[in-house]
Structure formats: structure tokens, C-alpha cells
Enzyme design. Structure first.
Site, PDB file in Angstrom:
ATOM      1  N   GLU A  85       5.812  31.615  -4.296  1.00 47.09           N
ATOM      2  CA  GLU A  85       4.813  31.955  -5.322  1.00 47.09           C
ATOM      3  C   GLU A  85       3.399  31.613  -4.848  1.00 47.09           C
ATOM      4  O   GLU A  85       2.447  32.354  -5.079  1.00 47.09           O
ATOM      5  CB  GLU A  85       5.132  31.215  -6.633  1.00 47.09           C
ATOM      6  CG  GLU A  85       6.322  31.806  -7.362  1.00 47.09           C
ATOM      7  CD  GLU A  85       6.915  30.862  -8.406  1.00 47.09           C
ATOM      8  OE1 GLU A  85       7.453  31.372  -9.393  1.00 47.09           O
ATOM      9  OE2 GLU A  85       6.860  29.626  -8.222  1.00 47.09           O
ATOM     10  N   TYR A  86       3.311  30.471  -4.155  1.00 45.29           N
ATOM     11  CA  TYR A  86       2.008  30.049  -3.626  1.00 45.29           C
ATOM     12  C   TYR A  86       1.497  31.073  -2.608  1.00 45.29           C
ATOM     13  O   TYR A  86       0.343  31.503  -2.663  1.00 45.29           O
ATOM     14  CB  TYR A  86       2.135  28.661  -2.988  1.00 45.29           C
ATOM     15  CG  TYR A  86       0.862  28.163  -2.356  1.00 45.29           C
ATOM     16  CD1 TYR A  86      -0.096  27.479  -3.098  1.00 45.29           C
ATOM     17  CD2 TYR A  86       0.608  28.387  -1.002  1.00 45.29           C
ATOM     18  CE1 TYR A  86      -1.268  27.029  -2.520  1.00 45.29           C
ATOM     19  CE2 TYR A  86      -0.564  27.948  -0.410  1.00 45.29           C
ATOM     20  CZ  TYR A  86      -1.500  27.268  -1.173  1.00 45.29           C
ATOM     21  OH  TYR A  86      -2.666  26.844  -0.592  1.00 45.29           O
ATOM     22  N   ASP A  87       2.385  31.485  -1.694  1.00 44.00           N
ATOM     23  CA  ASP A  87       1.987  32.470  -0.683  1.00 44.00           C
ATOM     24  C   ASP A  87       1.519  33.773  -1.320  1.00 44.00           C
ATOM     25  O   ASP A  87       0.585  34.416  -0.851  1.00 44.00           O
ATOM     26  CB  ASP A  87       3.153  32.772   0.272  1.00 44.00           C
ATOM     27  CG  ASP A  87       3.435  31.589   1.175  1.00 44.00           C
ATOM     28  OD1 ASP A  87       2.573  30.715   1.278  1.00 44.00           O
ATOM     29  OD2 ASP A  87       4.542  31.537   1.759  1.00 44.00           O
TER      30      ASP A  87
ATOM     31  N   GLU B 189      -4.834  -2.723   0.429  1.00 43.93           N
ATOM     32  CA  GLU B 189      -4.454  -1.355   0.809  1.00 43.93           C
ATOM     33  C   GLU B 189      -3.655  -1.371   2.102  1.00 43.93           C
ATOM     34  O   GLU B 189      -3.817  -2.283   2.913  1.00 43.93           O
ATOM     35  CB  GLU B 189      -5.722  -0.509   1.036  1.00 43.93           C
ATOM     36  CG  GLU B 189      -6.582  -0.395  -0.192  1.00 43.93           C
ATOM     37  CD  GLU B 189      -7.987   0.127   0.137  1.00 43.93           C
ATOM     38  OE1 GLU B 189      -8.209   0.616   1.260  1.00 43.93           O
ATOM     39  OE2 GLU B 189      -8.844   0.033  -0.745  1.00 43.93           O
TER      40      GLU B 189
ATOM     41  N   LYS C  43      -3.066  -0.459   5.815  1.00 45.38           N
ATOM     42  CA  LYS C  43      -3.982  -0.110   6.907  1.00 45.38           C
ATOM     43  C   LYS C  43      -3.312   1.010   7.701  1.00 45.38           C
ATOM     44  O   LYS C  43      -2.353   0.776   8.437  1.00 45.38           O
ATOM     45  CB  LYS C  43      -4.245  -1.331   7.787  1.00 45.38           C
ATOM     46  CG  LYS C  43      -5.312  -1.086   8.821  1.00 45.38           C
ATOM     47  CD  LYS C  43      -5.737  -2.409   9.436  1.00 45.38           C
ATOM     48  CE  LYS C  43      -6.898  -2.274  10.375  1.00 45.38           C
ATOM     49  NZ  LYS C  43      -6.777  -1.252  11.387  1.00 45.38           N
TER      50      LYS C  43
ATOM     51  N   GLU D  72      -8.855   7.929   6.500  1.00 43.67           N
ATOM     52  CA  GLU D  72      -8.142   7.875   7.784  1.00 43.67           C
ATOM     53  C   GLU D  72      -7.311   9.142   7.940  1.00 43.67           C
ATOM     54  O   GLU D  72      -6.503   9.481   7.064  1.00 43.67           O
ATOM     55  CB  GLU D  72      -7.220   6.640   7.762  1.00 43.67           C
ATOM     56  CG  GLU D  72      -6.755   6.205   9.109  1.00 43.67           C
ATOM     57  CD  GLU D  72      -7.744   5.283   9.829  1.00 43.67           C
ATOM     58  OE1 GLU D  72      -8.877   5.080   9.337  1.00 43.67           O
ATOM     59  OE2 GLU D  72      -7.377   4.778  10.901  1.00 43.67           O
TER      60      GLU D  72
ATOM     61  N   LYS E 167      -3.166  -8.111  10.172  1.00 43.94           N
ATOM     62  CA  LYS E 167      -2.472  -7.228  11.126  1.00 43.94           C
ATOM     63  C   LYS E 167      -1.033  -7.663  11.348  1.00 43.94           C
ATOM     64  O   LYS E 167      -0.751  -8.854  11.473  1.00 43.94           O
ATOM     65  CB  LYS E 167      -3.207  -7.260  12.474  1.00 43.94           C
ATOM     66  CG  LYS E 167      -4.606  -6.686  12.414  1.00 43.94           C
ATOM     67  CD  LYS E 167      -4.618  -5.216  12.683  1.00 43.94           C
ATOM     68  CE  LYS E 167      -4.492  -4.957  14.158  1.00 43.94           C
ATOM     69  NZ  LYS E 167      -5.019  -3.678  14.570  1.00 43.94           N
TER      70      LYS E 167
ATOM     71  N   CYS F 120       8.094  18.522  45.051  1.00 44.77           N
ATOM     72  CA  CYS F 120       8.977  18.449  43.887  1.00 44.77           C
ATOM     73  C   CYS F 120      10.284  17.773  44.327  1.00 44.77           C
ATOM     74  O   CYS F 120      10.915  18.223  45.285  1.00 44.77           O
ATOM     75  CB  CYS F 120       9.240  19.857  43.349  1.00 44.77           C
ATOM     76  SG  CYS F 120      10.573  19.908  42.140  1.00 44.77           S
TER      77      CYS F 120
ATOM     78  N   CYS G 213       5.242  21.433  39.470  1.00 48.39           N
ATOM     79  CA  CYS G 213       5.892  22.135  40.571  1.00 48.39           C
ATOM     80  C   CYS G 213       5.677  23.627  40.342  1.00 48.39           C
ATOM     81  O   CYS G 213       5.926  24.130  39.254  1.00 48.39           O
ATOM     82  CB  CYS G 213       7.388  21.796  40.575  1.00 48.39           C
ATOM     83  SG  CYS G 213       8.365  22.970  41.528  1.00 48.39           S
TER      84      CYS G 213
HETATM   85  S1  IVH Z   1     -11.902   0.207   5.031  1.00 49.64           S
HETATM   86  C1  IVH Z   1     -15.832  -1.400   6.533  1.00 49.64           C
HETATM   87  N1  IVH Z   1      -9.416   0.702   4.463  1.00 49.64           N
HETATM   88  O1  IVH Z   1      -9.081   0.471  10.098  1.00 49.64           O
HETATM   89  C2  IVH Z   1     -14.538  -1.072   6.015  1.00 49.64           C
HETATM   90  N2  IVH Z   1     -10.115   0.944   6.724  1.00 49.64           N
HETATM   91  O2  IVH Z   1      -9.692  -1.626  12.011  1.00 49.64           O
HETATM   92  C3  IVH Z   1     -14.231   0.343   6.206  1.00 49.64           C
HETATM   93  N3  IVH Z   1      -8.360   1.739   8.230  1.00 49.64           N
HETATM   94  O3  IVH Z   1     -12.210   1.730  11.058  1.00 49.64           O
HETATM   95  C4  IVH Z   1     -12.828   0.603   6.443  1.00 49.64           C
HETATM   96  N4  IVH Z   1      -6.775   1.924   6.715  1.00 49.64           N
HETATM   97  O4  IVH Z   1     -10.344   3.385  10.487  1.00 49.64           O
HETATM   98  C5  IVH Z   1     -10.342   0.646   5.437  1.00 49.64           C
HETATM   99  N5  IVH Z   1      -7.263   1.172   3.799  1.00 49.64           N
HETATM  100  C6  IVH Z   1      -8.177   1.125   4.756  1.00 49.64           C
HETATM  101  C7  IVH Z   1      -7.882   1.456   6.084  1.00 49.64           C
HETATM  102  C8  IVH Z   1      -8.887   1.353   7.054  1.00 49.64           C
HETATM  103  C9  IVH Z   1      -7.086   2.098   7.989  1.00 49.64           C
HETATM  104  C10 IVH Z   1      -8.987   1.762   9.566  1.00 49.64           C
HETATM  105  C11 IVH Z   1     -10.390   2.313   9.598  1.00 49.64           C
HETATM  106  C12 IVH Z   1     -11.229   1.230  10.202  1.00 49.64           C
HETATM  107  C13 IVH Z   1     -10.198   0.448  10.944  1.00 49.64           C
HETATM  108  C14 IVH Z   1     -10.652  -0.972  11.211  1.00 49.64           C
END
Ligand code: IVH
Length: 674
Positions: A35-37, A116, A118, A180, A320, A414, A432
Site C-alpha cells: 500500500e505504501y509503494d 541514554e 551511547k 548518531e 563506557k 596468486c 589476482c
Molecule cells: S551527547 C556534548 N548522546 O558519543 C555531548 N552523544 O564519545 C554531545 N554518542 O560525539 C553528545 N550516543 O557521537 C550524546 N546518547 C548520546 C550519544 C552520543 C552516542 C556519541 C556522539 C559523541 C560521542 C562522544
């Protein structure tokens, strides 16, 4: 007349945008892909009638234009800073105390944080003016980045035009959103598989693949990579006010941009620590890479009070996760030859347990990488799962050397055919160039016979090896000249399997054109591109005469792919093989499309597949479902009717259980489709 078309166009654009948001951002589609298409096709049709009404924010204009020669540089209005890292609970608590000290808050008082995921991808800034997406740039050095707008426009989650939700928020005249870009793990795996099939080097991890895809000069190729985005901050804004970060995120979400749903408002640092630890275990169940958590003070007045160092804001920190590593020994380095001749060095390792699986091989990517890391046979090395998917050698423990380690020399010839090898255009990979190299021929024939190509049951990699070594096969067209009498005398081949194989070869002669195109092993042409080509050319003959210009005129085919196709068919060797395929009775035309037969148990139902099925490849299972009127989705949601579960299912199974989705094992799936 014009005004009614204009109205229709505007209405259709609004509808398509609405469904883009439902599908790509909210993961909650309301209509079928079909349907979307149809909606999109209708819109394309009307815009074709009135081309002067086409605007850049139309959903039909996501992929367009010619490839760039380079990316213009853009200056960021506000610098894109980095984040300081922490690795322990103690460091997180120190961060909390530091914030309190600097903002004059009592050490016993709680501070709210937004936590959040990362996302391990590529940072990006999206610039909107009057609600229209006008520019997007990479972080670059933090002050200036690359203008990758054309590539970002191909990401369906990024609205080309901002639309507020029911609350009718105000859209500022100028607004910059940060986020991101990432490649889902499943897309990363698919991409690497098709690169391997096409004889191209693989990406080491999803982040590299995302970065590489964003830096392609041809947006038509980027579009095929299926990049995605999570947005997590507002960079620049005017005319509006926010008090908290969580309010900013709600605002971004209300504009139709994707904000990760696992974001949590924590009432104090203890809560933050708990949530960070929880995600160290949960993150492996996601379809994207998470390398840590980002902890942000919720109050924006505290942000203003604390400011930033030259490197990073003081109100944010990341926690991290440690990537899992293991130490093992390089037993040997072997060179693999792909079906287009690329030489890839692979390390055979003393088997070692890493992130839950036993690893005994690791790709060394290319010969420069071996030299750069000074990897020698016999070395003890640190192994890590790159993006936790492909194991890679991080470093060599040089202090553990005993003097017997052997330097691996880049091959001058090779290793299979002793043909000449040379560096490719980018000077990274060795190739090769012998068209008769048997190692390449083996890979090509194995691919030709594989499930997703001509699907010749019984013709697995080991048999192909044997048939080539014995001189029965020199290229894949020879398959159609194999005789029962020759096969039956081979090792591990009885009368029954020889006659089954002859039968399977016969059956494969009637495959549809797209499978044949895919099976030919044209550089840069995988199964999807083969389908696109078969839609435009109804015979191999017509495709082989297509010009570069004509091919480039096809939506989804860029100049690189078009060039590969033309070169492939111009090659004399190819021409001989195609003649042989024709004479061998292989179908080279498009078959009449089967009318889809509606099956009430499947029709209109939404399916998700996880794990490996025994009797069907993914493509076969998906085609079966679609032919019976069902839909196939990539992720489980409330709207999923069935989850089909094969061996080694992923996290989709947990999600389906949590959402009470009907689960079908392979047997139950067969019953439903029969
Ligand atoms: S905030 C100054 N939130 O991590 C703060 N960054 O190691 C701006 N990243 O350059 C970034 N998830 O590319 C933020 N939930 C998140 C993120 C995030 C991934 C990345 C971002 C940043 C890097 C820093």
C-alpha cells in the site's frame, strides 16, 4: 486542473510522510509495504505530470542528483564537542559530587540525570530552516565537518519536512538537531555478505560501515545501505525555551525524529549506576551497537552554570563498557581468494572463548594491516570482537615473542594459480587478474549453485572443490554438461546422490531471470540489484546489451554498478560462458509472474523471521510469505502476527514472548504456508 493536481500532490506527500514516521520512526506501520509503494507511485506519477511542482522536501526526492566529486566543508554554528569517559561506579559518583560542588548543591541532595544509550556510530548535525531539512554535516574536527546532506536525505527516519504532533508545537525558524547515524547489525551482516559475494573487502564493524556509507559520493549507493539514526540533543535553536534535557528530547520526538526509547530519567546517581549496569547485560540483545551509556544532567540551568572545557561539556559524561578481549596465538596465516580475485589474509588461531563463542579464525583484512600491526605467525595477540561481531586482532604482545615468529610476506603471485597479482584502484587490496584462476572459479561456482542464487541442491562447496580439482568444471556453465556416469564415480558419491544431483541441476535450468543474474557473480551485483535489473530487462540478452547510460537511468543503479555490469558483459570470457549456459538449456528470460495466491492464514498478516531455517533460505521464506499475501517485517512489534523461529534465534524471540506474539517453529510455519 493544476490546482487539483497540486492539492492531490500535497495530500499524498502528507500521507506518505505520516506513514514514513509510523514505519521508520515509531516502528508501528499502519499500512502494508504494498500500500505504501502504491502511494509513492501515485505521487511519482502526479509529479511526472507536473514536474514544476516537485519540491526538495517531497518524499520522492530522497535519492537524486548526480554523484558528488567531494563533500563541501561546513562550519558548525556551535562546536560539536566530545564527552569525557568513565569506566567505573566510583568515577560516576565522583562526577555527581563534582557537579554538585560546582553548582553549589548540597552533597546529600539528589540531582536528576537523563541516561541514554551511547550509540556506536557517527555523530551528525541536522540543520532545519523553516521546518525544512536544508543541511546535514559530520562532526569533523568539532568546528568544521563534511556536508553530507545528499546522503542523509536517503535515511527515511530523517524528516525532510518537520511536522508537529497533535500538540502543535512551535517549529523554530532555525533549528539544529544532533544525533548518531548507525547501521543496524542485521544490515551490517547483510552488507558484508553481499560484499563478500561481490568480491569486495568487508567492513570491520558496524561503525566503520556506517562511516563508510555516509562518506560515499553517490547517494544512490548510500540509499541501499539502510542507515538509521537516533537523535539525542538540540544543538542550536531560537525562539523557544526549554528547562530540562528530557523536555528537549520530547520536543525532538514530537517533530518526528527518532529518540531512543530506552532513555531514562533517573532521580539520583544511584539510579544512574543501576541503569548503566543493567544495560551492560541487555545491550547484546539490540540490533545496534552500544558501547556505553551517556549521563546528562537534566536541568538546563545547571548546564549553563557549568559550561564546557575546550573538549567537552561539564554536565555530561559517558560510562563506557569494556569490550571483551582474549589472548591467543596465531598458528598460521592463509590467503583466501574471493570470486572476483581479491586476496584476503586470514589468521588461523588457537581456539579461544570470546564473548560467548569459540573463535579460531580472524580476518586480517589486508596486507597493509598486517604490516602496520606487525603481525607474525606464532605471535600472541589480543583479540577483540569488532563491534562484537567479527573477531579482529587488536594488537600483538611483542614482549611475548621468543624469536621463532615468522614475518608473513605479501604474496607476489596468486597462491592458487601463481598468476600476477596487483593492487586495486584504491591501492589497498591485492587482486589476482587471471580469468582462469581455479580458486576464483571455485568461489564463483559455489556461489552460482548456492541457495540464494541457482539453488542446486547437493552441490555444496566440498563437491565444487572436487569437481574443479578433477577437471569436470572450469566455470559454472560446465555444471549443465555434467553427466551421471562421470559423477557416480566420484568420492563420496553413490548412485542415488548422483541421480539426485542431475535432477537438481535439471530443475535449476528453470530459475527465474533475477536468480540467474545474481548467480553470474557480477562485481557489485547482489540479489537485490539482480531483482531490480530483472524488473527492467526481461532477458539476459537485453541486459547484456544495456549501455552504461541506460543502466544508470534505473533508480537504484549508480555509475559504479552500471560500469561493473557493462564490463562484465563485454568480457570475452563471459560471452563464451553465456553461450554455454544458453546451449545447456538454462532459462535466460523472465518467467511470467505468478499470481499471488491468497492464503487466509498468511494474507494480511505480518511476519518476522529470526534464526536459521533448515529448509528455506531467508529469501525463500520471505518470498513464500509475500506470495501468499503476507508481509515481512524486520523487527517485532505489537503489530507482529507471527514470529518464525529457526535455529539460534536472536533477541527477537524474547521480544515476541514479551509481547505475546504467536511463535512458529519451522514445522508450524510449514503447516501455515502449505
Ligand atoms: S551527547 C556534548 N548522546 O558519543 C555531548 N552523544 O564519545 C554531545 N554518542 O560525539 C553528545 N550516543 O557521537 C550524546 N546518547 C548520546 C550519544 C552520543 C552516542 C556519541 C556522539 C559523541 C560521542 C562522544
Amino acid at each position: 486542473m493544476t490546482s487539483t493536481i497540486k492539492e492531490k500532490i500535497e495530500h499524498l506527500r502528507k500521507t506518505v510522510r505520516y506513514h514514513d514516521r509510523k514505519y521508520y520512526v515509531e516502528n508501528n506501520p499502519e499500512i502494508t509495504d504494498y500500500e505504501y509503494d502504491q502511494l509513492l507511485k501515485k505521487l511519482q506519477h502526479l509529479e511526472k505530470l507536473q514536474p514544476e511542482l516537485i519540491t526538495p522536501d517531497s518524499p520522492t526526492q530522497r535519492v537524486g542528483g548526480e554523484p558528488l566529486t567531494q563533500f563541501p566543508t561546513v562550519e558548525h554554528k556551535l562546536p560539536m564537542l566530545s564527552i569525557d569517559n568513565t569506566y567505573s561506579e566510583e568515577e560516576l559518583k565522583e562526577f555527581d559530587l563534582r557537579i554538585k560542588r560546582m553548582s553549589g548543591i548540597n552533597a546529600h541532595q539528589d540531582i536528576e540525570y537523563v541516561v541514554e544509550l551511547k550509540i556506536d556510530g557517527v555523530a551528525i548535525a541536522l540543520w532545519y530552516e523553516n521546518g525544512l531539512f536544508v543541511r546535514g554535516a559530520t562532526r569533523g574536527d568539532g568546528f568544521k565537518g563534511d556536508d553530507v546532506t545528499a546522503n542523509l536525505r536517503t535515511i527515511h527516519q530523517i524528516p525532510l519536512k518537520l511536522e508537529t504532533s497533535a500538540k502543535k508545537e512551535y517549529i523554530p525558524t532555525r533549528l539544529e538537531i544532533r544525533g548518531e547515524i548507525y547501521l543496524p547489525n542485521t544490515e551490517f551482516q547483510k552488507l558484508n555478505e553481499s560484499r563478500e559475494e561481490a568480491g569486495e573487502p568487508q567492513f570491520a564493524n558496524p561503525r566503520n560501515a556506517a562511516a563508510g556509507s555516509l562518506k560515499l559520493l553517490d547517494p544512490r549507493i548510500t540509499a541501499k545501505r539502510h542507515l538509521r539514526i537516533f537523535t539525542y540533543a538540540i544543538g542550536y535553536y531560537e525562539e523557544i525555551e526549554f528547562k530540562t534535557h528530557i523536555h528537549c528530547l520530547e520536543f525532538i520526538r514530537s517533530l518526528g525524529l527518532p529518540v531512543n526509547h530506552h532513555t531514562r530519567l533517573c532521580k539520583n546517581i544511584e539510579d544512574v549506576v543501576c541503569y548503566c549496569k543493567e544495560w551492560d547485560k541487555r545491550r547484546s540483545g539490540l540490533d545496534y551497537m552500544v558501547d556505553g551509556m551517556v549521563i546528562k544532567v537534566n536541568s538546563l540551568s545547571i548546564h549553563n552554570q557549568l559550561g564546557a572545557t575546550s573538549k567537552a561539556p561539564r554536565w555530561v559524561i559517558s560510562y563506557k563498557y569494556q569490550p571483551e578481549q582474549a589472548i591467543t596465538k596465531i598458528e598460521d596465516v592463509v590467503v583466501q581468494i574471493g570470486k572476483t580475485g581479491t586476496l584476503t589474509p586470514v589468521a588461523n588461531l588457537t581456539p579461544v572463548l570470546l564473548a560467548g563463542t569459540t573463535v579460531s579464525r580472524a580476518t586480517l583484512h589486508n596486507f597493509d594491516e598486517i604490516a602496520r600491526k606487525d603481525i607474525r605467525v606464532g605471535d600472541r595477540v589480543v583479540l577483540q570482537k569488532a563491534g562484537e561481531i567479527i573477531p579482529q586482532v587488536v594488537s600483538v604482545l611483542k614482549e611475548k615473542r621468543i624469536g621463532t615468529e615468522i614475518i608473513f610476506k605479501e604474496p607476489a603471485l596468486c597462491p592458487a594459480c601463481k598468476g600476477i597479482v596487483s593492487r586495486d584502484a584504491e591501492e589497498v587490496y591485492l587482486r589476482c587478474h587471471n580469468p582462469f584462476c581455479l580458486a576464483q572459479a571455485k568461489r564463483r561456482i559455489q556461489y552460482f549453485a548456492s541457495r540464494d542464487a541457482m539453488d542446486i541442491e547437493g552441490m555444496g562447496p566440498a563437491l565444487v572443490e572436487q569437481l574443479v580439482d578433477k577437471g569436470f568444471l572450469k566455470d559454472y556453465a560446465d555444471i549443465y554438461y555434467l553427466k551421471y556416469d562421470g559423477l557416480v564415480n566420484l568420492e563420496r558419491m553413490g548412485e542415488k546422490s548422483a541421480s539426485n544431483l542431475i535432477h537438481a541441476i535439471e530443475k535449476s535450468k528453470d530459475r527465474d531471470l533475477d536468480r540467474l543474474i545474481c548467480a553470474l557473480g557480477i562485481h557489485n551485483v547482489g540479489s537485490h540489484t539482480a531483482e531490480v535489473l530483472a524488473e527492467h530487462y526481461d532477458s539476459l540478452d537485453k541486459l547484456s546489451n544495456a549501455t552504461q547510460d541506460k543502466l544508470e537511468g534505473i533508480y537504484e543503479i549508480g555509475p559504479v554498478v552500471a560500469k561493473s555490469i557493462v564490463e562484465f558483459f563485454q568480457n570475452e570470457h563471459t560471452q563464451v560462458i553465456i553461450k554455454k549456459l544458453n546451449a545447456g538449456g538454462v532459462n535466460t528470460r523472465k518467467l511470467a509472474t505468478q499470481k499471488s495466491v491468497k492464503n487466509p492464514k498468511v494474507s494480511g498478516k505480518s511476519f518476522v523471521i529470526t534464526g536459521t531455517l533448515q529448509k528455506y533460505s531467508r529469501m525463500e521464506a520471505e518470498t513464500l510469505i509475500k506470495n501468499l499475501g503476507g508481509r515481512v517485517m524486520s523487527s517485532v512489534s505489537k503489530k507482529t502476527d507471527y514470529l518464525v523461529v529457526g535455529e539460534e534465534p536472536g533477541s527477537k524471540l524474547d521480544k515476541a514472548r514479551a509481547l505475546n506474539v504467536h511463535i512458529l517453529d519451522e514445522e508450524a510455519f510449514e503447516k501455515i504456508i502449505s
